[in-house]
Design an enzyme around this catalytic site. Structure first.
Site, mmCIF file in Angstrom:
data_model
loop_
_atom_site.group_PDB
_atom_site.id
_atom_site.type_symbol
_atom_site.label_atom_id
_atom_site.label_comp_id
_atom_site.label_asym_id
_atom_site.label_seq_id
_atom_site.Cartn_x
_atom_site.Cartn_y
_atom_site.Cartn_z
ATOM 1 N N SER A 164 -1.947 0.635 0.000
ATOM 2 C CA SER A 164 -3.131 0.599 -0.854
ATOM 3 C C SER A 164 -4.332 0.009 -0.100
ATOM 4 O O SER A 164 -4.781 0.571 0.888
ATOM 5 C CB SER A 164 -2.816 -0.191 -2.125
ATOM 6 N N ASP A 188 -0.088 5.351 0.216
ATOM 7 C CA ASP A 188 -1.012 5.576 -0.890
ATOM 8 C C ASP A 188 -2.265 4.721 -0.736
ATOM 9 O O ASP A 188 -2.522 3.804 -1.529
ATOM 10 C CB ASP A 188 -0.357 5.310 -2.247
ATOM 11 N N HIS A 258 1.799 4.683 -7.830
ATOM 12 C CA HIS A 258 1.186 4.058 -6.650
ATOM 13 C C HIS A 258 2.258 3.446 -5.753
ATOM 14 O O HIS A 258 2.247 3.624 -4.528
ATOM 15 C CB HIS A 258 0.212 2.988 -7.145
#
Length: 457
Positions: A164, A188, A258
């Protein structure tokens, strides 16, 4: 004990307690700081801790000094070093996957694994403040890598795995070294506040010698566009199978898609199964079976998601950015098995519908539902379908087909199949065929497949 004979009892007890405390301190194992929601509400100031793990300290890592490498005898700069950098922590809790990925990395290679704990800075209900902190975190790690380089470490042996926001932190570090570090893996990579920004404000392919990215939540927390030399899109990069579909499932509704990127990458490390992906312009074309060829990758074949993608590095660097798609199961093992199904019918009228295929062998069944959209079956026209099975069967002894339309109130149709051909896309097995079948709508038909007669297949 001679020491006890020259000390008063209370002095001896104090000595034992001090000795015990020193021993406990010496055995302290490095772990993430565990904050609470209250910290995130108040807001945290950036503070970075480096947790070192090696094969010798896999179950009890140590806190690594930012300036004094000699303080930790386990930190060997002649070994490759992998940094694992987490993302936004809105509740302040440590990432649940941190130790799992550490153990899997060390099982694959003798290396230094450094977990970058920036929970102080990532834990903040104000996401914009956490984004702001990514730049400072990147500068902090840049200073650490400079010191590593000065002590003899090779930047080519540095691998940064960023989750992330951690993906963009990795990009900032890589940019500071003009792309000299060996590899950045983005799991991600975060989308909010990075989508639409110029390359210098986010991760991009120039930040390392090789950049690979995995997308699992592009419609919410993830980045939609391509960021690496190769970008993988699991299930199109949006809703992941097995993840909650409604907000009533609690926090899992927000983080499951996610976080799935981490678990898919972990699966690539433990080699329980491999997820091969196919280069394609869109997920729709991929589902429609328009992208089953991997000729551009030569003898290496279709690229494999995860840790071992660097085997395709030299080809990918020549090709430029490559978008690749694959689908997964709902839970581990996530990998699916790819087949191409070619169908020729001889109905006078066109029929639209869905096909479900089952393979049977050695007491095990594998199922593929080709139902992402209704398929048109036209007389004497080969319809190409992409079938992903949940299990890989080494030997297929029986096959089952079912045709359905989804129309409850209309008359039932029959699909008159002149020939079906099933081709494994990951092995060089001879295709399996069957000729002259009639599929009554919603009724399963089973048969023993035959080696295809066509010499050119």
């Amino acid at each position: 004990m001679w020491l006890a004979s020259i000390m008063f009892p209370w002095q001896f007890l104090t000595f034992l307690l001090a000795l015990s405390a020193d021993m406990c301190k010496a055995k302290e194992c490095a772990d993430f700081v565990d904050l609470e929601l209250a910290h995130a509400i108040i807001g945290t100031t950036l503070k970075i801790r480096l947790l070192l793990f090696t094969r010798d300290t896999i179950h009890c890592g140590s806190f690594l000094s930012h300036v004094n490498f000699s303080a930790d005898p386990h930190f060997n700069l002649s070994r490759p070093t992998t940094f694992v950098i987490h993302g936004y922590r809105p509740t302040g809790s440590p990432p649940v996957w941190a130790h799992q990925i550490t153990e899997l990395l060390l099982a694959r290679k003798d290396m230094n694994v450094i977990l970058v704990d920036w929970n102080h800075g990532a834990a903040n209900v104000n996401y914009f403040k956490a984004v702001e902190n990514t730049h400072q975190a990147g500068e902090n790690l840049t200073g650490f890598l400079k010191l590593m380089k000065e002590h003899g470490a090779s930047l080519s042996d540095i691998h940064m795995i960023g989750v992330s926001l951690g993906a963009h932190i990795s990009g900032f570090v890589g940019a500071n070294f003009n792309g000299a570090i060996g590899r950045i893996t983005a799991l991600d990579p975060a989308g909010p506040q990075f989508t639409g920004t110029p390359p210098e404000d986010r991760l991009d392919p120039t930040d390392a010698q090789f950049v690979d990215a995995l997308h699992t939540d592009i419609d919410a927390f993830g980045y939609r566009g391509a960021l690496g030399h190769i970008d993988f899109y699991a299930n199109g990069g949006t809703d992941q199978p097995g993840c909650p579909k409604t907000i009533f499932s609690g926090t899992a509704y927000f983080k499951c898609d996610h976080q799935r990127s981490v678990y898919l990458y972990c699966e690539s490390l433990n080699l329980t199964c491999t997820s091969r992906a196919f280069p394609c312009s869109s997920f729709k074309d991929f589902q429609d079976g328009k992208c089953t060829s991997c000729e551009q990758f030569g003898d290496a074949g279709c690229p494999v998601l995860g840790y071992d993608i660097d085997k395709w590095k030299h080809v990918l660097l020549k090709l430029g950015q490559s978008k690749n798609y694959f689908v997964t199961n709902e839970k581990a093992p996530f990998c699916m098995v790819n087949y191409k199904l070619d169908v020729v019918v001889w109905n006078e009228e066109d029929h639209w519908g869905y096909i479900t295929v089952k393979l049977h062998g050695n007491g095990t069944d594998a199922v593929a539902k080709i139902d992402h959209r209704a398929t048109q079956f036209k007389k004497f026209t080969e319809t190409k379908l992409f079938a992903q099975f949940d299990t890989d069967l080494q030997a297929v002894t029986k096959m089952s087909l079912m045709f359905s339309t989804g129309n409850v109130f209309k008359p039932k149709y029959k699909l008159r199949v002149l020939r079906i051909r099933l081709t494994h896309l990951e092995r060089y097995d001879r295709p399996l065929c069957r000729y002259d079948l009639v599929l009554e709508e919603s009724k399963e038909v089973s048969f023993a497949p035959l080696p295809c007669q066509e010499s050119n297949f």
